[in-house]
Scaffold this motif. Structure first.
Motif, mmCIF file in Angstrom:
data_model
loop_
_atom_site.group_PDB
_atom_site.id
_atom_site.type_symbol
_atom_site.label_atom_id
_atom_site.label_comp_id
_atom_site.label_asym_id
_atom_site.label_seq_id
_atom_site.Cartn_x
_atom_site.Cartn_y
_atom_site.Cartn_z
ATOM 1 N N VAL A 15 0.197 -1.326 0.288
ATOM 2 C CA VAL A 15 0.131 0.174 -0.225
ATOM 3 C C VAL A 15 0.946 1.244 0.468
ATOM 4 N N ALA A 16 1.973 1.825 0.565
ATOM 5 C CA ALA A 16 2.729 2.201 0.876
ATOM 6 C C ALA A 16 3.684 2.445 0.005
ATOM 7 N N THR A 17 3.777 1.661 -1.067
ATOM 8 C CA THR A 17 4.126 1.487 -2.443
ATOM 9 C C THR A 17 3.276 1.941 -3.671
ATOM 10 N N GLY A 18 2.314 2.338 -3.516
ATOM 11 C CA GLY A 18 1.838 3.009 -4.381
ATOM 12 C C GLY A 18 1.588 3.940 -3.740
ATOM 13 N N VAL A 22 1.739 6.703 -7.054
ATOM 14 C CA VAL A 22 0.098 8.110 -7.154
ATOM 15 C C VAL A 22 1.633 9.822 -6.849
ATOM 16 N N GLY A 23 2.380 9.330 -5.529
ATOM 17 C CA GLY A 23 3.130 10.741 -5.204
ATOM 18 C C GLY A 23 3.946 11.574 -6.508
ATOM 19 N N THR A 32 -0.529 19.838 -9.447
ATOM 20 C CA THR A 32 -0.622 18.360 -8.222
ATOM 21 C C THR A 32 0.291 17.641 -7.662
ATOM 22 N N ALA A 33 0.948 18.942 -7.451
ATOM 23 C CA ALA A 33 3.180 19.216 -7.340
ATOM 24 C C ALA A 33 2.643 18.945 -5.297
ATOM 25 N N ARG A 34 2.139 19.706 -4.559
ATOM 26 C CA ARG A 34 1.749 19.552 -3.220
ATOM 27 C C ARG A 34 1.434 18.546 -2.829
ATOM 28 N N SER A 35 0.513 18.405 -3.614
ATOM 29 C CA SER A 35 -0.539 17.246 -3.058
ATOM 30 C C SER A 35 -0.025 16.079 -3.110
ATOM 31 N N GLY A 36 1.403 15.823 -4.242
ATOM 32 C CA GLY A 36 1.921 14.354 -4.614
ATOM 33 C C GLY A 36 2.791 14.165 -3.455
ATOM 34 N N ASN A 37 3.610 15.754 -2.966
ATOM 35 C CA ASN A 37 4.527 15.310 -2.367
ATOM 36 C C ASN A 37 4.055 15.009 -0.698
ATOM 37 N N GLN A 38 2.420 15.317 -0.408
ATOM 38 C CA GLN A 38 2.267 15.452 0.953
ATOM 39 C C GLN A 38 1.670 13.263 1.086
ATOM 40 N N LEU A 39 1.184 12.462 -0.131
ATOM 41 C CA LEU A 39 1.284 11.034 -0.340
ATOM 42 C C LEU A 39 2.325 10.901 0.332
ATOM 43 N N ALA A 40 3.650 11.097 -0.977
ATOM 44 C CA ALA A 40 4.357 10.849 -1.061
ATOM 45 C C ALA A 40 5.302 10.711 0.908
ATOM 46 N N ALA A 41 4.814 11.749 1.328
ATOM 47 C CA ALA A 41 5.824 11.655 2.830
ATOM 48 C C ALA A 41 4.822 10.961 3.300
ATOM 49 N N LEU A 42 3.420 10.668 3.669
ATOM 50 C CA LEU A 42 2.701 9.344 4.021
ATOM 51 C C LEU A 42 2.945 8.716 3.485
ATOM 52 N N GLY A 43 3.320 8.108 2.597
ATOM 53 C CA GLY A 43 4.044 6.343 2.044
ATOM 54 C C GLY A 43 4.833 6.427 2.878
#
Length: 466
Positions: A15-18, A22-23, A32-43
């Motif tokens: 799940v974290a890899t996914g 996406v990030g 969408t870069a800001r939300s992508g960065n936040q998603l990657a940080a969450l992963g």
């Protein structure tokens, strides 16, 4: 439940890899870069938490202390860092990432009571993690020094350095093999560690300031590869995958940067190219006998206010002057007068990949006004005025006209095709490539000398009177 725990952990890793993937995908667009960065940080957060429980950590005291201290440092640094210092901050991140990977490999080796009991492939991954991580660590901090200015931005070389570096690299791979065969011989390990740190320094010192965007993206790739090697060392699938993603993304970006400069990676690493300061001085160069047409804020305001289309091409000088917000104010005033405003972004403008995009995004410039070089170049022929703010080499026409020039063949922004160009610059000094720019002396060009922020403030004031 205990029997299913390993499967659950691997599922969460998946799940974290996914989330990582996406990030990274969302990082491809400024919108969408800001939300992508936040998603990657969450992963990454998910991965760290699961790993701590997966490895059955006995005491969390040091880990909690590290998280608290690191978070405080990161939060303060992120708030205080200026946009001009963003490339240096990225270089530090790359260095710490590589250094952490090397320390993970070292720590795992130290935890093993008898290194000879490890499989050969495990010892090889330890050696490679030490090698790549150490090169990334010292190389990134040399890049930081060059960007910061306490190490000269010019190529620093000695006779036979390229041959020496190649021989040292080959020797280090030999030491990795020796270490894998005879891990008990501690001298080999420490030689590998020390010489890898030295190679990182010697790899970046000969690279000039003009090539820093390529160096930063390459070191970013190295940090990912080092992390992936560390993942093999500790048998962590998430670290292997995330490191591989960063490594691949960095290599792709490095290739894009090289193409944007019409250079090969080998030429960047071994060519000792560029490195001028690109912006010293406060007026026209006294030793030139060429005609320069200097302009005033009022004249620029008149030309822009009555233009149909204005294209703005930013460079590192805009970041140095911290003038992005004033530039946005000027653009807003022009649009209020019915002028079409666009921004032309060269891939290597600034000191790191995407530097100008980040700078303009901070000033809330609309994403749909930002155009890549390939998109904007056909527009210059139909453009009335081009405002060149602190850019130099990326608009230098010798890249198209002089085969003997060191930047010949480099794709540039074709600003010379516009009806009028106005260059905002402190002086006639050359850019990082260290060569003169004939655009400054064209009949269709005017020079607006001074600090970019003060010049744009004067222009904004003059636009109120038009």
């Amino acid at each position: 439940m205990q029997n299913f725990l390993p499967d659950i952990i691997q599922l969460v890793y998946l799940v974290a890899t996914g989330v990582f993937i996406v990030g990274i995908k969302r990082l491809g667009s400024p919108a969408t870069a800001r939300s992508g960065n936040q998603l990657a940080a969450l992963g990454m957060l998910i991965g760290v938490i699961v790993t701590l429980f997966d490895q059955q950590v006995v005491s969390f005291n040091f880990i909690i202390a590290g998280v608290v201290i690191g978070s405080l440092i990161g939060a303060v640094a992120a708030k205080k860092v200026e946009m001009t210092a963003m490339p240096e901050m990225v270089a530090i991140f790359n260095g710490f990432g590589g250094g952490a990977s090397a320390l993970v490999a070292w720590g795992e080796l130290s935890r093993t009571l008898d290194p000879t009991m490890l499989e050969v492939q495990d010892l090889v991954t330890v050696g490679l993690s030490i090698l790549i991580g150490s090169i990334t660590f010292t190389g990134s901090f040399v890049a930081f020094g060059k960007l910061k200015g306490f190490i000269s931005g010019r190529p620093l070389t000695f006779p036979g350095q390229n041959i020496f570096n190649l021989l040292l690299t080959a020797g280090l791979f030999g030491l990795v093999g020796w270490f894998a065969v005879d891990p008990e011989y501690q001298l080999v390990f420490w030689l590998l560690f020390g010489l890898s740190l030295l190679l990182g320094i010697l790899t970046v010192l000969p690279i000039g300031g003009a090539d820093m965007p390529v160096v930063i993206s390459l070191l970013n790739s190295y940090s990912g590869i080092a992390a992936s090697m560390a993942g093999f060392v500790i048998n962590n699938n998430l670290l292997i995958i995330s490191g591989a993603l960063v490594g691949a993304a960095g290599l792709i970006l490095t290739n894009i940067m090289c193409k944007a400069m019409n250079r090969t990676l080998g030429n960047v690493l071994f060519g000792a190219f560029g490195g001028g300061d690109g912006g010293s001085g406060s007026g026209p160069a006294a030793d030139t006998d060429k005609t320069v047409r200097e302009t005033t804020p009022e004249d620029v305001a008149l030309q822009c206010a009555y233009a149909g289309k204005v294209i703005i091409t930013p460079g590192y000088g805009l970041a140095v002057a911290q003038a992005q917000h004033v530039l946005k104010e000027v653009a807003d005033k022009l649009e209020a007068k019915g002028v079409e405003v666009k921004y032309g972004i060269h891939p290597v403008a600034g000191r790191m990949p995407g530097h100008m995009n980040v700078l303009l995004a901070e000033a809330d410039v609309p994403y749909d006004q930002l155009y890549d070089m390939e998109q904007i170049n056909p527009d210059f022929k139909s453009t009335d005025v081009v405002l060149i703010i602190g850019a130099n080499d990326v608009v230098n026409p010798v890249a198209k006209t002089e085969p003997g020039s060191p930047i010949y063949g480099m794709p540039i922004l074709n600003v010379d095709e516009a009806e009028r160009t106005i260059v905002f610059k402190r002086s006639l000094s050359p850019g990082f490539a260290g060569i003169d720019n004939p655009l400054f002396y064209k009949e269709t060009n005017q020079m607006f000398f001074g600090d970019a922020k003060k010049s744009l403030q004067a222009l904004a004031q003059a636009l109120n009177e038009v």
